[in-house]
Design a protein around this motif. Structure first.
Motif, PDB file in Angstrom:
ATOM      1  N   SER A 111       0.801  -1.141   0.158  1.00  0.00           N
ATOM      2  CA  SER A 111       0.029  -0.056   0.011  1.00  0.00           C
ATOM      3  C   SER A 111       0.936   1.095   0.039  1.00  0.00           C
ATOM      4  N   PHE A 112       1.360   1.619  -0.921  1.00  0.00           N
ATOM      5  CA  PHE A 112       2.225   2.811  -1.156  1.00  0.00           C
ATOM      6  C   PHE A 112       1.435   3.839  -1.078  1.00  0.00           C
ATOM      7  N   PRO A 113       2.091   5.036  -0.499  1.00  0.00           N
ATOM      8  CA  PRO A 113       3.075   5.304   0.223  1.00  0.00           C
ATOM      9  C   PRO A 113       2.982   5.104   1.708  1.00  0.00           C
ATOM     10  N   ILE A 114       1.837   5.487   2.245  1.00  0.00           N
ATOM     11  CA  ILE A 114       1.699   5.507   3.732  1.00  0.00           C
ATOM     12  C   ILE A 114       1.664   4.134   4.508  1.00  0.00           C
ATOM     13  N   GLY A 115       1.167   3.131   3.626  1.00  0.00           N
ATOM     14  CA  GLY A 115       1.069   1.468   4.011  1.00  0.00           C
ATOM     15  C   GLY A 115       2.583   0.990   4.069  1.00  0.00           C
ATOM     16  N   THR A 116       3.540   1.527   2.978  1.00  0.00           N
ATOM     17  CA  THR A 116       4.715   1.137   3.056  1.00  0.00           C
ATOM     18  C   THR A 116       5.476   1.530   4.248  1.00  0.00           C
ATOM     19  N   ALA A 117       5.303   2.834   4.700  1.00  0.00           N
ATOM     20  CA  ALA A 117       6.003   3.413   5.741  1.00  0.00           C
ATOM     21  C   ALA A 117       5.552   2.865   6.831  1.00  0.00           C
ATOM     22  N   ILE A 118       4.324   2.523   7.152  1.00  0.00           N
ATOM     23  CA  ILE A 118       3.947   2.042   8.405  1.00  0.00           C
ATOM     24  C   ILE A 118       4.283   0.535   8.396  1.00  0.00           C
ATOM     25  N   GLY A 119       4.416  -0.252   7.451  1.00  0.00           N
ATOM     26  CA  GLY A 119       4.753  -1.566   7.396  1.00  0.00           C
ATOM     27  C   GLY A 119       6.331  -1.665   7.604  1.00  0.00           C
ATOM     28  N   ILE A 120       7.151  -0.705   6.968  1.00  0.00           N
ATOM     29  CA  ILE A 120       8.584  -0.753   7.466  1.00  0.00           C
ATOM     30  C   ILE A 120       8.921  -0.478   8.928  1.00  0.00           C
ATOM     31  N   PHE A 121       7.887   0.533   9.374  1.00  0.00           N
ATOM     32  CA  PHE A 121       8.118   0.796  11.006  1.00  0.00           C
ATOM     33  C   PHE A 121       7.811  -0.403  11.762  1.00  0.00           C
ATOM     34  N   ILE A 122       6.777  -1.150  11.392  1.00  0.00           N
ATOM     35  CA  ILE A 122       6.234  -2.231  12.248  1.00  0.00           C
ATOM     36  C   ILE A 122       7.265  -3.388  12.135  1.00  0.00           C
ATOM     37  N   LEU A 123       7.881  -3.362  11.145  1.00  0.00           N
ATOM     38  CA  LEU A 123       8.832  -4.620  10.818  1.00  0.00           C
ATOM     39  C   LEU A 123       9.868  -4.125  11.689  1.00  0.00           C
ATOM     40  N   TRP A 124      10.294  -3.096  11.382  1.00  0.00           N
ATOM     41  CA  TRP A 124      11.705  -2.491  12.109  1.00  0.00           C
ATOM     42  C   TRP A 124      11.554  -2.935  13.772  1.00  0.00           C
ATOM     43  N   ALA A 125      10.410  -2.537  14.207  1.00  0.00           N
ATOM     44  CA  ALA A 125      10.074  -2.460  15.546  1.00  0.00           C
ATOM     45  C   ALA A 125      10.051  -4.002  16.021  1.00  0.00           C
ATOM     46  N   LEU A 126       9.268  -5.006  15.291  1.00  0.00           N
ATOM     47  CA  LEU A 126       9.394  -6.006  15.755  1.00  0.00           C
ATOM     48  C   LEU A 126      10.281  -7.178  15.389  1.00  0.00           C
ATOM     49  N   LEU A 127      10.906  -6.637  14.240  1.00  0.00           N
ATOM     50  CA  LEU A 127      12.106  -7.870  14.049  1.00  0.00           C
ATOM     51  C   LEU A 127      13.403  -7.264  14.183  1.00  0.00           C
ATOM     52  N   ILE A 128      13.557  -6.123  13.889  1.00  0.00           N
ATOM     53  CA  ILE A 128      15.191  -5.593  13.980  1.00  0.00           C
ATOM     54  C   ILE A 128      15.453  -4.841  15.260  1.00  0.00           C
ATOM     55  N   ASN A 129      14.595  -4.266  15.698  1.00  0.00           N
ATOM     56  CA  ASN A 129      14.805  -3.409  17.116  1.00  0.00           C
ATOM     57  C   ASN A 129      15.202  -4.428  18.041  1.00  0.00           C
ATOM     58  N   LYS A 130      16.459  -4.366  18.667  1.00  0.00           N
ATOM     59  CA  LYS A 130      16.602  -5.207  19.744  1.00  0.00           C
ATOM     60  C   LYS A 130      15.826  -5.305  20.913  1.00  0.00           C
ATOM     61  N   ASP A 131      15.223  -3.933  21.558  1.00  0.00           N
ATOM     62  CA  ASP A 131      14.495  -3.818  22.576  1.00  0.00           C
ATOM     63  C   ASP A 131      13.063  -4.559  22.646  1.00  0.00           C
ATOM     64  N   THR A 132      12.700  -4.683  21.325  1.00  0.00           N
ATOM     65  CA  THR A 132      11.257  -5.259  21.132  1.00  0.00           C
ATOM     66  C   THR A 132      11.204  -6.630  20.395  1.00  0.00           C
ATOM     67  N   LYS A 133      12.418  -7.082  20.207  1.00  0.00           N
ATOM     68  CA  LYS A 133      12.315  -8.271  19.228  1.00  0.00           C
ATOM     69  C   LYS A 133      12.033  -9.462  19.874  1.00  0.00           C
ATOM     70  N   ASN A 134      12.339  -9.365  21.390  1.00  0.00           N
ATOM     71  CA  ASN A 134      11.934 -10.675  22.295  1.00  0.00           C
ATOM     72  C   ASN A 134      10.507 -10.489  22.857  1.00  0.00           C
TER      73      ASN A 134
END
Length: 134
Positions: A111-134
């Protein structure tokens, strides 16, 4: 009296990120429910206009389109309720909510552009960010 635990900076950041994801889910869910209401309203109006008149088969398309709109409204309502429930569950750190949130974020990338930005943020927060990864 019991002492209150001091919340570390790391856990405050984690709480903030999870709260942001939860707020995004709540807002999106409410928008879907409102959209479903208006879609349902338009669909019922079209369907009733097609049903009230004794029209030729070619002119009864309003009833068919109205029925399709009502069906789409029901699907939107279900999705809206899912997002609202998901926002509540992600705030409570439910494991299944994290999995569902990741799947929906991947689908949201298209869902470009807003859905893409929100999707990237959520994926970063839940998969990459070490604080929320676990």
């Amino acid at each position: 009296m019991a002492k209150k635990k001091a919340i570390s900076k790391k856990s405050k950041e984690t709480l903030g990120i999870i709260k942001a994801i939860s707020i995004i889910d709540y807002i999106y869910g409410i928008m879907l429910v409102i959209g479903a209401f208006f879609l349902f309203l338009g669909g019922t109006i079209l369907a009733s206009l097609g049903a009230l008149r004794n029209l030729l088969p070619e002119q009864m398309m309003g009833g068919l389109v109205g029925g399709v709109l009502v069906f789409a409204a029901i699907l939107l309502l279900i999705m809206g309720i899912l997002y609202i429930y998901l926002g509540k569950a992600i705030k409570e750190y439910k494991i299944w909510a994290k999995v569902v949130q990741i799947i929906l974020a991947i689908l949201g990338l298209f869902s470009f552009p807003i859905g893409t930005a929100i999707g990237i943020f959520i994926l970063w927060a839940l998969l990459i960010n070490k604080d929320t990864k676990n």
